[in-house]
Structures are given as structure tokens and as C-alpha cells.
Design a protein around this motif. Structure first.
Motif, mmCIF file in Angstrom:
data_model
loop_
_atom_site.group_PDB
_atom_site.id
_atom_site.type_symbol
_atom_site.label_atom_id
_atom_site.label_comp_id
_atom_site.label_asym_id
_atom_site.label_seq_id
_atom_site.Cartn_x
_atom_site.Cartn_y
_atom_site.Cartn_z
ATOM 1 N N TYR A 1 34.997 10.367 -0.969
ATOM 2 C CA TYR A 1 34.958 10.465 0.479
ATOM 3 C C TYR A 1 35.848 9.394 1.075
ATOM 4 O O TYR A 1 35.902 8.279 0.576
ATOM 5 C CB TYR A 1 33.522 10.274 0.991
ATOM 6 N N THR A 2 36.522 9.748 2.146
ATOM 7 C CA THR A 2 37.307 8.766 2.893
ATOM 8 C C THR A 2 36.499 8.420 4.136
ATOM 9 O O THR A 2 36.128 9.296 4.919
ATOM 10 C CB THR A 2 38.673 9.346 3.298
ATOM 11 N N ILE A 3 36.210 7.138 4.291
ATOM 12 C CA ILE A 3 35.390 6.654 5.400
ATOM 13 C C ILE A 3 36.279 5.890 6.366
ATOM 14 O O ILE A 3 37.058 5.031 5.957
ATOM 15 C CB ILE A 3 34.274 5.712 4.886
ATOM 16 N N ASN A 4 36.154 6.213 7.649
ATOM 17 C CA ASN A 4 36.890 5.504 8.700
ATOM 18 C C ASN A 4 35.864 4.877 9.645
ATOM 19 O O ASN A 4 34.973 5.562 10.144
ATOM 20 C CB ASN A 4 37.770 6.469 9.507
ATOM 21 N N PHE A 5 35.981 3.585 9.866
ATOM 22 C CA PHE A 5 35.134 2.867 10.808
ATOM 23 C C PHE A 5 36.000 2.266 11.893
ATOM 24 O O PHE A 5 37.115 1.819 11.639
ATOM 25 C CB PHE A 5 34.407 1.690 10.125
ATOM 26 N N LYS A 6 35.453 2.231 13.085
ATOM 27 C CA LYS A 6 36.057 1.439 14.150
ATOM 28 C C LYS A 6 35.121 0.255 14.324
ATOM 29 O O LYS A 6 33.936 0.433 14.592
ATOM 30 C CB LYS A 6 36.172 2.244 15.432
ATOM 31 N N VAL A 7 35.657 -0.933 14.096
ATOM 32 C CA VAL A 7 34.833 -2.137 14.179
ATOM 33 C C VAL A 7 35.313 -3.014 15.322
ATOM 34 O O VAL A 7 36.466 -2.960 15.742
ATOM 35 C CB VAL A 7 34.852 -2.931 12.849
ATOM 36 N N GLU A 8 34.375 -3.789 15.823
ATOM 37 C CA GLU A 8 34.680 -4.690 16.926
ATOM 38 C C GLU A 8 34.162 -6.071 16.556
ATOM 39 O O GLU A 8 33.021 -6.211 16.114
ATOM 40 C CB GLU A 8 33.970 -4.170 18.180
ATOM 41 N N SER B 1 33.028 6.974 -3.944
ATOM 42 C CA SER B 1 32.415 8.092 -4.655
ATOM 43 C C SER B 1 31.093 8.447 -3.979
ATOM 44 O O SER B 1 30.632 7.756 -3.058
ATOM 45 C CB SER B 1 32.158 7.705 -6.109
ATOM 46 N N VAL B 2 30.447 9.489 -4.458
ATOM 47 C CA VAL B 2 29.152 9.900 -3.925
ATOM 48 C C VAL B 2 28.136 8.770 -4.079
ATOM 49 O O VAL B 2 27.410 8.434 -3.137
ATOM 50 C CB VAL B 2 28.650 11.184 -4.632
ATOM 51 N N GLN C 1 26.200 6.716 -1.139
ATOM 52 C CA GLN C 1 24.741 6.610 -1.068
ATOM 53 C C GLN C 1 24.308 5.151 -0.961
ATOM 54 O O GLN C 1 23.408 4.818 -0.184
ATOM 55 C CB GLN C 1 24.103 7.279 -2.290
ATOM 56 N N ASP C 2 24.948 4.281 -1.733
ATOM 57 C CA ASP C 2 24.640 2.843 -1.639
ATOM 58 C C ASP C 2 24.953 2.311 -0.250
ATOM 59 O O ASP C 2 24.174 1.527 0.319
ATOM 60 C CB ASP C 2 25.437 2.041 -2.678
ATOM 61 N N LEU C 3 26.075 2.726 0.321
ATOM 62 C CA LEU C 3 26.460 2.279 1.649
ATOM 63 C C LEU C 3 25.441 2.725 2.688
ATOM 64 O O LEU C 3 25.015 1.936 3.538
ATOM 65 C CB LEU C 3 27.854 2.805 2.002
ATOM 66 N N VAL C 4 25.026 3.967 2.630
ATOM 67 C CA VAL C 4 24.042 4.493 3.584
ATOM 68 C C VAL C 4 22.741 3.713 3.455
ATOM 69 O O VAL C 4 22.140 3.312 4.465
ATOM 70 C CB VAL C 4 23.818 6.008 3.368
ATOM 71 N N TRP C 5 22.302 3.449 2.241
ATOM 72 C CA TRP C 5 21.063 2.696 2.023
ATOM 73 C C TRP C 5 21.184 1.290 2.614
ATOM 74 O O TRP C 5 20.267 0.807 3.295
ATOM 75 C CB TRP C 5 20.767 2.622 0.517
ATOM 76 N N LYS C 6 22.316 0.624 2.385
ATOM 77 C CA LYS C 6 22.518 -0.732 2.909
ATOM 78 C C LYS C 6 22.578 -0.736 4.431
ATOM 79 O O LYS C 6 22.062 -1.657 5.085
ATOM 80 C CB LYS C 6 23.778 -1.350 2.316
ATOM 81 N N LEU C 7 23.199 0.283 5.022
ATOM 82 C CA LEU C 7 23.240 0.376 6.477
ATOM 83 C C LEU C 7 21.848 0.583 7.057
ATOM 84 O O LEU C 7 21.487 -0.015 8.084
ATOM 85 C CB LEU C 7 24.182 1.497 6.933
ATOM 86 N N LYS C 8 21.038 1.412 6.404
ATOM 87 C CA LYS C 8 19.662 1.615 6.857
ATOM 88 C C LYS C 8 18.869 0.308 6.771
ATOM 89 O O LYS C 8 18.096 -0.017 7.672
ATOM 90 C CB LYS C 8 18.982 2.710 6.024
ATOM 91 N N GLU C 9 19.064 -0.426 5.680
ATOM 92 C CA GLU C 9 18.402 -1.723 5.522
ATOM 93 C C GLU C 9 18.852 -2.698 6.610
ATOM 94 O O GLU C 9 18.041 -3.449 7.158
ATOM 95 C CB GLU C 9 18.683 -2.309 4.141
#
Length: 136
Positions: free
Chosen positions: A93-100, A114-115, A119-127
Motif C-alpha cells: 500500500y502507498t500511504i500519503n499523509f498531510k502533516v502539520e 505491506s499488509v 495493520q501495525d500502523l493502524v494499531w499504533k494510531l488507535k493506541e
């Protein structure tokens, strides 16, 4: 590898046929032939190899050594190709963020994952969201 090739390789280790220098020269010529830096007739020009009286032993050793090297290269090449194919077929997956930042400067951040990494990123963001909610 065939029994004949193994027998030929064993003769390379027999000091009654091959001195250390003769074996080294045979290896250098064999790799040279594979890399097209040398030709097979260069074997006759090597003093250490010319001293081997039984030319059939020399031919068998050379043929076995070149077969062994080619087989090793083939096995390595096919395993490297299959490893590459596994990576090619993997979903990324290609992820694009706009950060400030604190000064309200905006930047784009882009990365591939990778998948499992997603999944690790989503879990860390939820945390992180839970941690911010606890402090607010």
C-alpha cells in the motif's frame, strides 16, 4: 549432482594428482572460462597443470568443476528469482499523509508498506488516539 561429477571433484582434492597450486590454477581458469575472460586451451599453458601426466584426470576434474559451478549458479539464480517473484506478488500500500508541525507548516509524507506493516500502523494510531483521549 551426478556421481561422475562428485568423483571428478574428489580427484581435485587428491594431492597425488593436484598440488595446491595446480588446483588454484584450475579454479582460476575454470572461473575465467565461465566469465569469458579465458579459454579452455589456457589449461595447457599453465605449468602446474601441464605437470599432470594423466590428462583424462585433468579433463574429468575440469568438467566436474565447471559443471559444479554452473549448477551452483543455476540453483542460486532460481532461488533468487523465486524470492523476487514472492516480493513482486506481495500486496503493498502507498500511504500519503498531510502533516502539520507546531508552526503550522504543512508537509506531505508518503511511504509504502505491506499488509502487516499497515495493520501495525493502524494499531499504533488507535493506541495513540486512546492515549490522547486519556490526557484530555
Amino acid at each position: 549432482i551426478s556421481k561422475k561429477v562428485l568423483e571428478g571433484l574428489e580427484t581435485c582434492s587428491n594431492s597425488s594428482y593436484f598440488s595446491d597450486q595446480a588446483f588454484e590454477d584450475l579454479c582460476q581458469i575454470t572461473f575465467g572460462v565461465i566469465m569469458k575472460d579465458k579459454v579452455e586451451s589456457d589449461i595447457q599453458d599453465m605449468k602446474s597443470l601441464a605437470s599432470i601426466s594423466d590428462k583424462s584426470i585433468l579433463k574429468q576434474a575440469y568438467a566436474s568443476l565447471i559443471t559444479f559451478i554452473a549448477e551452483c549458479a543455476r540453483i542460486d539464480a532460481s532461488s533468487a528469482t523465486s524470492n523476487s517473484l514472492e516480493k513482486i506478488n506481495a500486496i503493498n500500500y502507498t500511504i500519503n499523509f498531510k502533516v502539520e508541525d507546531q508552526n503550522e507548516n504543512r508537509n506531505d509524507v508518503q511511504f509504502c508498506c505491506s499488509v502487516e506493516e499497515l495493520q501495525d500502523l493502524v494499531w499504533k494510531l488507535k493506541e495513540a488516539i486512546k492515549a490522547v483521549e486519556r490526557f484530555s
